[in-house]
Design a protein around this motif. Structure first.
Motif, PDB file in Angstrom:
ATOM      1  N   LEU A  42       0.827  -1.199   0.000  1.00 47.76           N
ATOM      2  CA  LEU A  42       0.000   0.000   0.000  1.00 47.76           C
ATOM      3  C   LEU A  42       0.864   1.254   0.000  1.00 47.76           C
ATOM      4  CD1 LEU A  42      -2.853   1.259   0.208  1.00 47.76           C
ATOM      5  CD2 LEU A  42      -2.588   1.176   2.684  1.00 47.76           C
ATOM      6  N   ALA A  43       1.902   1.260   0.807  1.00 49.11           N
ATOM      7  CA  ALA A  43       2.773   2.432   0.898  1.00 49.11           C
ATOM      8  C   ALA A  43       3.612   2.629  -0.354  1.00 49.11           C
ATOM      9  CB  ALA A  43       3.680   2.297   2.125  1.00 49.11           C
ATOM     10  N   ARG A  44       3.989   1.533  -1.019  1.00 49.40           N
ATOM     11  CA  ARG A  44       4.913   1.617  -2.132  1.00 49.40           C
ATOM     12  C   ARG A  44       4.236   1.832  -3.475  1.00 49.40           C
ATOM     13  NH1 ARG A  44       7.278  -2.896  -1.290  1.00 49.40           N
ATOM     14  NH2 ARG A  44       5.804  -4.121  -2.515  1.00 49.40           N
ATOM     15  N   ASP A  45       3.116   1.165  -3.705  1.00 47.85           N
ATOM     16  CA  ASP A  45       2.570   1.099  -5.058  1.00 47.85           C
ATOM     17  C   ASP A  45       1.803   2.339  -5.484  1.00 47.85           C
ATOM     18  OD1 ASP A  45       3.656  -1.401  -5.174  1.00 47.85           O
ATOM     19  OD2 ASP A  45       1.769  -2.477  -4.846  1.00 47.85           O
ATOM     20  N   GLY A  46       1.227   3.059  -4.540  1.00 46.08           N
ATOM     21  CA  GLY A  46       0.474   4.254  -4.890  1.00 46.08           C
ATOM     22  C   GLY A  46      -0.857   3.983  -5.561  1.00 46.08           C
ATOM     23  N   ARG A  47      -1.329   2.731  -5.545  1.00 45.22           N
ATOM     24  CA  ARG A  47      -2.599   2.399  -6.208  1.00 45.22           C
ATOM     25  C   ARG A  47      -3.785   2.476  -5.255  1.00 45.22           C
ATOM     26  NH1 ARG A  47       0.306  -2.228  -8.272  1.00 45.22           N
ATOM     27  NH2 ARG A  47      -1.098  -3.557  -7.050  1.00 45.22           N
ATOM     28  N   GLY A  48      -3.490   2.674  -3.974  1.00 46.67           N
ATOM     29  CA  GLY A  48      -4.574   2.760  -3.009  1.00 46.67           C
ATOM     30  C   GLY A  48      -5.256   1.420  -2.812  1.00 46.67           C
ATOM     31  N   LEU A  49      -6.497   1.475  -2.342  1.00 47.36           N
ATOM     32  CA  LEU A  49      -7.254   0.255  -2.057  1.00 47.36           C
ATOM     33  C   LEU A  49      -8.001  -0.166  -3.310  1.00 47.36           C
ATOM     34  CD1 LEU A  49      -8.556   1.188   1.509  1.00 47.36           C
ATOM     35  CD2 LEU A  49      -6.459  -0.025   0.858  1.00 47.36           C
ATOM     36  N   PHE A  74      -9.604  -7.127  12.084  1.00 48.88           N
ATOM     37  CA  PHE A  74      -8.459  -6.665  11.304  1.00 48.88           C
ATOM     38  C   PHE A  74      -7.714  -5.639  12.147  1.00 48.88           C
ATOM     39  CE2 PHE A  74     -11.327  -8.275   8.094  1.00 48.88           C
ATOM     40  CZ  PHE A  74     -10.474  -8.891   7.183  1.00 48.88           C
ATOM     41  N   THR A  75      -6.382  -5.698  12.131  1.00 49.62           N
ATOM     42  CA  THR A  75      -5.613  -4.892  13.075  1.00 49.62           C
ATOM     43  C   THR A  75      -4.793  -3.784  12.437  1.00 49.62           C
ATOM     44  OG1 THR A  75      -3.658  -6.340  13.049  1.00 49.62           O
ATOM     45  CG2 THR A  75      -5.430  -6.893  14.607  1.00 49.62           C
ATOM     46  N   CYS A  76      -4.971  -3.500  11.158  1.00 52.65           N
ATOM     47  CA  CYS A  76      -4.249  -2.392  10.530  1.00 52.65           C
ATOM     48  C   CYS A  76      -5.252  -1.355  10.053  1.00 52.65           C
ATOM     49  CB  CYS A  76      -3.376  -2.872   9.385  1.00 52.65           C
ATOM     50  SG  CYS A  76      -2.277  -1.575   8.762  1.00 52.65           S
ATOM     51  N   SER A  77      -4.958  -0.092  10.333  1.00 57.80           N
ATOM     52  CA  SER A  77      -5.951   0.966  10.229  1.00 57.80           C
ATOM     53  C   SER A  77      -6.155   1.528   8.822  1.00 57.80           C
ATOM     54  CB  SER A  77      -5.539   2.124  11.141  1.00 57.80           C
ATOM     55  OG  SER A  77      -5.321   1.695  12.449  1.00 57.80           O
ATOM     56  N   ALA A  78      -5.318   1.188   7.874  1.00 58.49           N
ATOM     57  CA  ALA A  78      -5.333   1.893   6.594  1.00 58.49           C
ATOM     58  C   ALA A  78      -6.157   1.204   5.505  1.00 58.49           C
ATOM     59  CB  ALA A  78      -3.892   2.067   6.096  1.00 58.49           C
ATOM     60  N   PHE A  79      -6.967   0.209   5.867  1.00 55.66           N
ATOM     61  CA  PHE A  79      -7.649  -0.604   4.851  1.00 55.66           C
ATOM     62  C   PHE A  79      -9.166  -0.617   5.045  1.00 55.66           C
ATOM     63  CE2 PHE A  79      -3.369  -2.205   5.438  1.00 55.66           C
ATOM     64  CZ  PHE A  79      -2.897  -2.307   4.135  1.00 55.66           C
ATOM     65  N   GLY A  80      -9.723   0.528   5.409  1.00 57.77           N
ATOM     66  CA  GLY A  80     -11.122   0.579   5.813  1.00 57.77           C
ATOM     67  C   GLY A  80     -12.110   0.020   4.820  1.00 57.77           C
ATOM     68  N   SER A  81     -12.037   0.436   3.562  1.00 57.00           N
ATOM     69  CA  SER A  81     -13.032  -0.016   2.588  1.00 57.00           C
ATOM     70  C   SER A  81     -12.906  -1.502   2.291  1.00 57.00           C
ATOM     71  CB  SER A  81     -12.925   0.805   1.297  1.00 57.00           C
ATOM     72  OG  SER A  81     -11.684   0.599   0.660  1.00 57.00           O
ATOM     73  N   CYS A  82     -11.702  -2.045   2.360  1.00 58.31           N
ATOM     74  CA  CYS A  82     -11.513  -3.484   2.161  1.00 58.31           C
ATOM     75  C   CYS A  82     -12.205  -4.263   3.286  1.00 58.31           C
ATOM     76  CB  CYS A  82     -10.028  -3.829   2.142  1.00 58.31           C
ATOM     77  SG  CYS A  82      -9.100  -3.138   0.760  1.00 58.31           S
ATOM     78  N   ILE A  83     -12.065  -3.777   4.501  1.00 55.49           N
ATOM     79  CA  ILE A  83     -12.673  -4.462   5.646  1.00 55.49           C
ATOM     80  C   ILE A  83     -14.186  -4.328   5.602  1.00 55.49           C
ATOM     81  CG2 ILE A  83     -12.744  -4.578   8.163  1.00 55.49           C
ATOM     82  CD1 ILE A  83      -9.861  -3.317   8.067  1.00 55.49           C
ATOM     83  N   GLU A  84     -14.688  -3.174   5.212  1.00 50.93           N
ATOM     84  CA  GLU A  84     -16.137  -2.995   5.092  1.00 50.93           C
ATOM     85  C   GLU A  84     -16.724  -3.972   4.073  1.00 50.93           C
ATOM     86  OE1 GLU A  84     -16.356   1.100   4.112  1.00 50.93           O
ATOM     87  OE2 GLU A  84     -15.803   1.757   6.146  1.00 50.93           O
ATOM     88  N   ALA A  85     -16.004  -4.225   2.987  1.00 49.92           N
ATOM     89  CA  ALA A  85     -16.471  -5.182   1.983  1.00 49.92           C
ATOM     90  C   ALA A  85     -16.507  -6.596   2.559  1.00 49.92           C
ATOM     91  CB  ALA A  85     -15.591  -5.119   0.738  1.00 49.92           C
ATOM     92  N   VAL A  86     -15.510  -6.936   3.358  1.00 47.90           N
ATOM     93  CA  VAL A  86     -15.513  -8.242   4.031  1.00 47.90           C
ATOM     94  C   VAL A  86     -16.717  -8.349   4.964  1.00 47.90           C
ATOM     95  CG1 VAL A  86     -14.308  -9.670   5.724  1.00 47.90           C
ATOM     96  CG2 VAL A  86     -13.022  -8.606   3.858  1.00 47.90           C
ATOM     97  N   ALA A  87     -16.998  -7.297   5.698  1.00 48.39           N
ATOM     98  CA  ALA A  87     -18.124  -7.316   6.640  1.00 48.39           C
ATOM     99  C   ALA A  87     -19.446  -7.514   5.913  1.00 48.39           C
ATOM    100  CB  ALA A  87     -18.141  -6.023   7.446  1.00 48.39           C
TER     101      ALA A  87
END
Length: 220
Positions: A42-49, A74-87
């Motif tokens: 996420l930090a390197r690629d610049g493509r976002g979520l 989930f324990t990392c804060s930068a992936f909100g929309s990915c986690i919402e999709a899982v939920a």
């Protein structure tokens, strides 16, 4: 025994949440899944979520479900929309974003503190300060702060410097009129005591709030 899946994108998140479970809910059966390339990519690629990142989260969650998990954190804060999709896909289970429970507790604390209360939000991973503020309801006054160099210090094994850099931000946030401090990442929980000493303010952590919320939302 309630089985809880803990899915990590940073190796530093593993110990803090497991310590909190051992202290506050030792009866829970924990499983830990770590993919530390998630945050690096996420930090390197610049493509976002993007779609590829969403698919990675879906696969991790499905693996957890297939092992019998009754709740997922989930324990990392930068992936909100990915986690919402899982939920949404696993609506029958409690699926928590790392900050979800702390946000609820912080909102309650600020409302109890009264008009003008402000929450200082500290992160050590810059993307968190972009992804996390929208999780708060409108009307909550946030003052974000990045503890630059703290995550790198933790990576290098210098926990004391990591904690000190975060505590410096907590002290600065008190000077800016904050009434409470929130540590935005699981890896930061170790700095709570240092922040309390430096700021004299109540300090919320994602780990403690998350364990309390999962215990309420499952049969455990």
């Amino acid at each position: 025994m309630t089985r809880i899946a803990l899915i990590h994108a940073l190796a530093h998140s593993v110990a803090p949440i497991n310590d909190a479970f051992a202290r506050d809910w030792p009866q829970a059966l924990r499983m830990n899944l770590l993919d530390d390339s998630l945050s690096a990519d996420l930090a390197r690629d610049g493509r976002g979520l993007d779609a590829a990142m969403h698919e990675r989260f879906q696969r991790l969650a499905q693996y957890a479900v297939d092992t019998g998990a009754e709740g997922i954190l989930f324990t990392c804060s930068a992936f909100g929309s990915c986690i919402e999709a899982v939920a949404r896909r696993h609506a029958a289970l409690p699926v928590l974003k790392p900050n979800e429970a702390m946000v609820e507790e912080a909102v309650l604390a600020l409302r109890e503190a009264g008009p003008g209360a402000r929450l200082g939000l500290i992160a050590t991973f810059a993307p968190t300060l972009a992804s996390m503020p929208p999780e708060f309801p409108s009307g909550i006054a946030l003052v974000p702060a990045l503890a630059e160099g703290a995550l790198e210090a933790l990576d290098a094994g210098d926990g004391e410097r990591h904690d000190a850099l975060i505590a410096t931000q907590a002290e600065a946030l008190r000077a800016q009129g904050c009434s409470h401090i929130a540590l935005a990442q699981f890896s930061m929980a170790r700095a709570r005591a240092a922040c309390e000493r430096a700021s004299g303010l109540p300090v919320l952590t994602t780990v403690d709030s998350a364990v309390r919320a999962l215990r309420r939302r499952t049969s455990g």
